[in-house]
Design a protein around this motif. Structure first.
Motif, mmCIF file in Angstrom:
data_model
loop_
_atom_site.group_PDB
_atom_site.id
_atom_site.type_symbol
_atom_site.label_atom_id
_atom_site.label_comp_id
_atom_site.label_asym_id
_atom_site.label_seq_id
_atom_site.Cartn_x
_atom_site.Cartn_y
_atom_site.Cartn_z
ATOM 1 N N ALA A 87 0.835 -1.207 0.000
ATOM 2 C CA ALA A 87 0.000 0.000 0.000
ATOM 3 C C ALA A 87 0.865 1.252 0.000
ATOM 4 N N TYR A 88 0.299 2.288 -0.590
ATOM 5 C CA TYR A 88 0.828 3.650 -0.527
ATOM 6 C C TYR A 88 -0.320 4.494 -0.001
ATOM 7 N N GLU A 89 -0.050 5.291 1.021
ATOM 8 C CA GLU A 89 -1.113 6.112 1.599
ATOM 9 C C GLU A 89 -0.532 7.438 2.066
ATOM 10 N N PRO A 90 -1.379 8.442 2.218
ATOM 11 C CA PRO A 90 -0.865 9.718 2.730
ATOM 12 C C PRO A 90 -0.227 9.520 4.108
ATOM 13 N N ALA A 91 0.888 10.187 4.340
ATOM 14 C CA ALA A 91 1.549 10.098 5.642
ATOM 15 C C ALA A 91 0.630 10.678 6.713
ATOM 16 N N ASP A 92 0.604 10.027 7.853
ATOM 17 C CA ASP A 92 -0.195 10.463 8.993
ATOM 18 C C ASP A 92 0.700 11.306 9.901
ATOM 19 N N PRO A 93 0.446 12.616 10.014
ATOM 20 C CA PRO A 93 1.300 13.465 10.846
ATOM 21 C C PRO A 93 1.422 12.977 12.288
ATOM 22 N N THR A 94 0.353 12.452 12.853
ATOM 23 C CA THR A 94 0.410 11.962 14.233
ATOM 24 C C THR A 94 1.384 10.787 14.342
ATOM 25 N N GLU A 95 1.329 9.888 13.380
ATOM 26 C CA GLU A 95 2.249 8.751 13.380
ATOM 27 C C GLU A 95 3.690 9.227 13.193
ATOM 28 N N TYR A 96 3.904 10.147 12.258
ATOM 29 C CA TYR A 96 5.268 10.603 12.001
ATOM 30 C C TYR A 96 5.824 11.373 13.195
ATOM 31 N N ARG A 97 4.990 12.076 13.912
ATOM 32 C CA ARG A 97 5.437 12.765 15.140
ATOM 33 C C ARG A 97 5.929 11.729 16.159
ATOM 34 N N ARG A 98 5.184 10.612 16.285
ATOM 35 C CA ARG A 98 5.619 9.537 17.193
ATOM 36 C C ARG A 98 6.973 8.983 16.763
ATOM 37 N N TRP A 99 7.169 8.835 15.465
ATOM 38 C CA TRP A 99 8.456 8.342 14.960
ATOM 39 C C TRP A 99 9.572 9.308 15.320
ATOM 40 N N ALA A 100 9.346 10.598 15.116
ATOM 41 C CA ALA A 100 10.373 11.599 15.412
ATOM 42 C C ALA A 100 10.768 11.535 16.887
ATOM 43 N N ILE A 101 9.789 11.411 17.761
ATOM 44 C CA ILE A 101 10.079 11.318 19.200
ATOM 45 C C ILE A 101 10.760 9.997 19.528
ATOM 46 N N ARG A 102 10.326 8.922 18.886
ATOM 47 C CA ARG A 102 10.942 7.599 19.098
ATOM 48 C C ARG A 102 12.432 7.630 18.758
ATOM 49 N N SER A 107 12.332 16.161 23.209
ATOM 50 C CA SER A 107 12.623 17.542 22.859
ATOM 51 C C SER A 107 13.060 17.678 21.398
ATOM 52 N N ASP A 108 14.092 16.921 21.008
ATOM 53 C CA ASP A 108 14.590 17.007 19.633
ATOM 54 C C ASP A 108 13.553 16.475 18.641
ATOM 55 N N GLY A 109 12.814 15.441 19.024
ATOM 56 C CA GLY A 109 11.780 14.892 18.143
ATOM 57 C C GLY A 109 10.699 15.913 17.855
ATOM 58 N N LYS A 110 10.260 16.605 18.887
ATOM 59 C CA LYS A 110 9.232 17.631 18.698
ATOM 60 C C LYS A 110 9.754 18.755 17.805
ATOM 61 N N ARG A 111 10.977 19.192 18.063
ATOM 62 C CA ARG A 111 11.567 20.270 17.268
ATOM 63 C C ARG A 111 11.731 19.841 15.799
ATOM 64 N N PHE A 112 12.206 18.612 15.568
ATOM 65 C CA PHE A 112 12.349 18.123 14.196
ATOM 66 C C PHE A 112 10.990 18.040 13.509
ATOM 67 N N PHE A 113 10.008 17.457 14.204
ATOM 68 C CA PHE A 113 8.679 17.318 13.607
ATOM 69 C C PHE A 113 8.124 18.679 13.204
ATOM 70 N N GLU A 114 8.252 19.650 14.081
ATOM 71 C CA GLU A 114 7.746 20.992 13.764
ATOM 72 C C GLU A 114 8.449 21.591 12.545
ATOM 73 N N SER A 115 9.705 21.220 12.319
ATOM 74 C CA SER A 115 10.438 21.769 11.172
ATOM 75 C C SER A 115 9.985 21.167 9.846
ATOM 76 N N ILE A 116 9.364 19.991 9.856
ATOM 77 C CA ILE A 116 8.923 19.359 8.602
ATOM 78 C C ILE A 116 7.405 19.251 8.493
ATOM 79 N N GLU A 117 6.696 19.591 9.546
ATOM 80 C CA GLU A 117 5.243 19.386 9.615
ATOM 81 C C GLU A 117 4.494 19.967 8.415
ATOM 82 N N ASP A 118 4.841 21.159 7.981
ATOM 83 C CA ASP A 118 4.128 21.788 6.866
ATOM 84 C C ASP A 118 4.271 21.001 5.563
ATOM 85 N N GLY A 119 5.359 20.261 5.413
ATOM 86 C CA GLY A 119 5.574 19.480 4.194
ATOM 87 C C GLY A 119 4.964 18.092 4.220
#
Length: 143
Positions: A87-102, A107-119
């Motif tokens: 499958a190919y599906e639109p990325a889920d921002p909530t899931e990707y935020r969890r990945w960034a924190i993981r 702290s760094d995960g939240k900051r990274f996620f916020e830097s790419i969130e708009d894209g």
């Protein structure tokens, strides 16, 4: 004694936090791509990438990929799988935020996620079904 992991061991290991290495055919060779991922035992491997990039194009063209994770300190271990892209599906921002924190911590995960969130609306999540498994657990040599 066998150095192969049991089904439970391999799935638990794959579900851990590792940088995955995705293998995608590219001409006579393969492109090897370090990548974040998610996996729950018994499920599919999930990776995300921006749409329109070379990696996504190669994955779509091949429809079948290899994937590996390893533990680089003793006892050395690895799990390697290959399987179809299911499958190919639109990325889920909530899931990707969890990945960034993981991968980066709170702290760094939240900051990274916020830097790419708009894209993220332009990102694609790819689901891969593991079909063939190869494993090795060096620690079993000493058990």
């Amino acid at each position: 004694m066998s150095t192969r992991m049991t089904i439970e061991e391999r799935e638990t290991f794959l579900a851990g936090t590792h940088i995955g290495v995705l293998s995608v055919p590219e001409g006579r060779a393969s492109q090897l791509i370090p990548i974040w991922y998610a996996y729950a035992p018994g499920g599919e491997i999930r990776i995300s990438t921006p749409s329109g990039n070379r990696k996504l194009g190669l994955i779509q063209e091949a429809g079948y990929v290899g994937f590996a994770v390893q533990q680089e300190e003793m006892p050395y271990k690895f799990v390697s799988v290959d399987g179809p892209v299911v499958a190919y599906e639109p990325a889920d921002p909530t899931e990707y935020r969890r990945w960034a924190i993981r991968y980066l911590g709170p702290s760094d995960g939240k900051r990274f996620f916020e830097s790419i969130e708009d894209g993220l609306p332009d990102w694609v999540t790819i689901r891969i079904r593991p079909e063939r498994w190869r494993t090795f657990d060096f620690g079993k040599e000493f058990s």
